[in-house]
Write a protein that holds these residues in place. Structure first.
Motif, mmCIF file in Angstrom:
data_model
loop_
_atom_site.group_PDB
_atom_site.id
_atom_site.type_symbol
_atom_site.label_atom_id
_atom_site.label_comp_id
_atom_site.label_asym_id
_atom_site.label_seq_id
_atom_site.Cartn_x
_atom_site.Cartn_y
_atom_site.Cartn_z
ATOM 1 N N PRO A 2 25.385 73.805 -22.341
ATOM 2 C CA PRO A 2 24.061 74.127 -22.882
ATOM 3 C C PRO A 2 23.407 75.285 -22.129
ATOM 4 O O PRO A 2 23.610 75.459 -20.930
ATOM 5 C CB PRO A 2 23.259 72.833 -22.686
ATOM 6 N N ASP A 3 22.643 76.032 -22.888
ATOM 7 C CA ASP A 3 21.898 77.137 -22.303
ATOM 8 C C ASP A 3 20.712 76.562 -21.532
ATOM 9 O O ASP A 3 20.023 75.666 -22.015
ATOM 10 C CB ASP A 3 21.413 78.069 -23.410
ATOM 11 N N LEU A 4 20.476 77.066 -20.336
ATOM 12 C CA LEU A 4 19.394 76.541 -19.511
ATOM 13 C C LEU A 4 18.029 76.738 -20.150
ATOM 14 O O LEU A 4 17.110 75.972 -19.920
ATOM 15 C CB LEU A 4 19.427 77.179 -18.120
ATOM 16 N N LYS A 5 17.874 77.753 -20.947
ATOM 17 C CA LYS A 5 16.594 78.009 -21.592
ATOM 18 C C LYS A 5 16.298 76.992 -22.686
ATOM 19 O O LYS A 5 15.152 76.749 -23.017
ATOM 20 C CB LYS A 5 16.573 79.418 -22.189
ATOM 21 N N GLU A 6 17.353 76.380 -23.250
ATOM 22 C CA GLU A 6 17.168 75.426 -24.335
ATOM 23 C C GLU A 6 16.820 74.028 -23.844
ATOM 24 O O GLU A 6 16.302 73.223 -24.600
ATOM 25 C CB GLU A 6 18.437 75.363 -25.181
ATOM 26 N N THR A 7 17.149 73.702 -22.616
ATOM 27 C CA THR A 7 16.859 72.365 -22.111
ATOM 28 C C THR A 7 15.386 72.258 -21.749
ATOM 29 O O THR A 7 14.793 73.171 -21.201
ATOM 30 C CB THR A 7 17.720 72.042 -20.871
ATOM 31 N N ALA A 8 14.820 71.123 -22.086
ATOM 32 C CA ALA A 8 13.403 70.898 -21.797
ATOM 33 C C ALA A 8 13.219 70.627 -20.315
ATOM 34 O O ALA A 8 14.026 69.924 -19.699
ATOM 35 C CB ALA A 8 12.884 69.716 -22.614
ATOM 36 N N PRO A 9 12.167 71.171 -19.719
ATOM 37 C CA PRO A 9 11.938 70.902 -18.296
ATOM 38 C C PRO A 9 11.541 69.448 -18.080
ATOM 39 O O PRO A 9 10.922 68.827 -18.931
ATOM 40 C CB PRO A 9 10.785 71.847 -17.936
ATOM 41 N N VAL A 10 11.931 68.920 -16.944
ATOM 42 C CA VAL A 10 11.563 67.556 -16.585
ATOM 43 C C VAL A 10 10.095 67.571 -16.185
ATOM 44 O O VAL A 10 9.673 68.341 -15.336
ATOM 45 C CB VAL A 10 12.433 67.044 -15.414
ATOM 46 N N GLU A 11 9.326 66.699 -16.826
ATOM 47 C CA GLU A 11 7.896 66.657 -16.549
ATOM 48 C C GLU A 11 7.626 65.773 -15.338
ATOM 49 O O GLU A 11 7.933 64.586 -15.338
ATOM 50 C CB GLU A 11 7.155 66.100 -17.771
ATOM 51 N N GLU A 12 7.094 66.335 -14.302
ATOM 52 C CA GLU A 12 6.773 65.610 -13.075
ATOM 53 C C GLU A 12 5.282 65.289 -13.066
ATOM 54 O O GLU A 12 4.461 66.153 -13.337
ATOM 55 C CB GLU A 12 7.118 66.446 -11.842
ATOM 56 N N THR A 13 4.964 64.051 -12.739
ATOM 57 C CA THR A 13 3.559 63.685 -12.627
ATOM 58 C C THR A 13 3.118 63.913 -11.191
ATOM 59 O O THR A 13 3.775 63.462 -10.265
ATOM 60 C CB THR A 13 3.331 62.210 -13.015
ATOM 61 N N PRO A 14 2.014 64.604 -11.006
ATOM 62 C CA PRO A 14 1.541 64.842 -9.639
ATOM 63 C C PRO A 14 0.742 63.640 -9.132
ATOM 64 O O PRO A 14 -0.464 63.580 -9.266
ATOM 65 C CB PRO A 14 0.659 66.079 -9.781
ATOM 66 N N GLY A 15 1.427 62.686 -8.590
ATOM 67 C CA GLY A 15 0.734 61.527 -8.045
ATOM 68 C C GLY A 15 1.107 60.247 -8.745
ATOM 69 O O GLY A 15 2.113 60.157 -9.451
ATOM 70 N N ALA A 16 0.274 59.241 -8.554
ATOM 71 C CA ALA A 16 0.511 57.933 -9.138
ATOM 72 C C ALA A 16 0.368 57.997 -10.651
ATOM 73 O O ALA A 16 -0.423 58.786 -11.183
ATOM 74 C CB ALA A 16 -0.478 56.921 -8.560
ATOM 75 N N ILE A 17 1.132 57.165 -11.347
ATOM 76 C CA ILE A 17 1.025 57.127 -12.808
ATOM 77 C C ILE A 17 -0.299 56.469 -13.185
ATOM 78 O O ILE A 17 -0.854 55.673 -12.419
ATOM 79 C CB ILE A 17 2.222 56.383 -13.427
ATOM 80 N N PRO A 18 -0.835 56.784 -14.344
ATOM 81 C CA PRO A 18 -2.133 56.211 -14.744
ATOM 82 C C PRO A 18 -2.137 54.683 -14.780
ATOM 83 O O PRO A 18 -3.146 54.058 -14.459
ATOM 84 C CB PRO A 18 -2.368 56.791 -16.140
ATOM 85 N N GLN A 19 -1.008 54.079 -15.150
ATOM 86 C CA GLN A 19 -0.946 52.616 -15.224
ATOM 87 C C GLN A 19 -1.083 51.953 -13.856
ATOM 88 O O GLN A 19 -1.348 50.771 -13.762
ATOM 89 C CB GLN A 19 0.380 52.168 -15.864
ATOM 90 N N ALA A 20 -0.898 52.711 -12.785
ATOM 91 C CA ALA A 20 -1.011 52.147 -11.432
ATOM 92 C C ALA A 20 -2.461 51.898 -11.039
ATOM 93 O O ALA A 20 -2.730 51.176 -10.079
ATOM 94 C CB ALA A 20 -0.341 53.068 -10.418
ATOM 95 N N GLY A 21 -3.395 52.505 -11.752
ATOM 96 C CA GLY A 21 -4.807 52.261 -11.506
ATOM 97 C C GLY A 21 -5.313 52.835 -10.191
ATOM 98 O O GLY A 21 -4.680 53.682 -9.563
ATOM 99 N N LEU A 22 -6.471 52.348 -9.798
ATOM 100 C CA LEU A 22 -7.126 52.794 -8.569
ATOM 101 C C LEU A 22 -6.262 52.497 -7.336
ATOM 102 O O LEU A 22 -6.159 53.325 -6.433
ATOM 103 C CB LEU A 22 -8.495 52.122 -8.438
ATOM 104 N N LEU A 23 -5.635 51.329 -7.324
ATOM 105 C CA LEU A 23 -4.769 50.979 -6.200
ATOM 106 C C LEU A 23 -3.621 51.978 -6.081
ATOM 107 O O LEU A 23 -3.287 52.433 -4.988
ATOM 108 C CB LEU A 23 -4.221 49.560 -6.353
#
Length: 183
Positions: A2-23
């Motif tokens: 596969p061409d590198l331009k065609e692959t979707a970038p991996v989405e990184e979340t900066p920090g805790a996921i929203p489901q983790a809440g305040l804790l």
């Protein structure tokens, strides 16, 4: 190939996921303290090398301090990964499932992890009872028994208990927010 331009970038979340809440957000921010502990342990070892091999004046505290700092960072790492949803997961089947079934899996996995963490916290409490309390009930942390004799073994066991208890709560929060469908 596969061409590198065609692959979707991996989405990184900066920090805790929203489901983790305040804790989860608190756990994520506190992770910097333990990351700094790894850097401090490197500086302690560098200091030990300089003192030992250049000045022929080794210390009695460097190795135990480094083991302690790295140990508590490793213990905290499990909690940190849970808040960021970066724990080990076999994704061969999980990624092939529809979103609604994945949500159900997330709920069940979080509940199982909460129960496991609570059971491990109970086991850690049994260790803390022996490491932090004398037979007469008075408080005295277990010591290493070395020439320096710090209380690091007892502190690590108490820290493990605290992290496992918080981890059980974090997984319950995750299960609750997955069940609510919070994004």
């Amino acid at each position: 190939m596969p061409d590198l331009k065609e692959t979707a970038p991996v989405e990184e979340t900066p920090g805790a996921i929203p489901q983790a809440g305040l804790l989860g957000r608190w756990i994520d921010r506190t992770g910097l303290v333990f990351a700094a502990g790894i850097v401090v342990s490197m500086l302690v070892l560098l200091n030990e090398v300089l003192l030992r091999y250049i000045f022929n004046a080794p210390t009695i505290w460097a190795h135990e301090t480094t083991i302690f700092l790295c140990g508590i960072a490793f213990i905290y790492g499990g909690l940190y990964c849970a808040a960021r949803d970066r724990h080990i997961r076999v994704v061969l089947i999980y990624d092939a499932l529809p979103r609604s079934v994945r949500r159900a899996f997330d709920i069940v996995i979080s509940i199982i992890c909460a129960l496991s963490s609570a059971i491990f916290a109970w086991a850690a409490w049994l260790m803390v009872e022996r490491a932090a309390f004398r037979p007469d009930g008075s408080f005295r942390l277990e010591r290493s028994g070395s020439a320096w004799d710090p209380v690091f073994p007892g502190l690590v066991k108490v820290f493990l208990l605290c992290v496992l208890a918080v981890m059980a709560v974090q997984f319950l929060i995750l299960a609750y927010n997955y069940a609510r469908g919070r994004k």
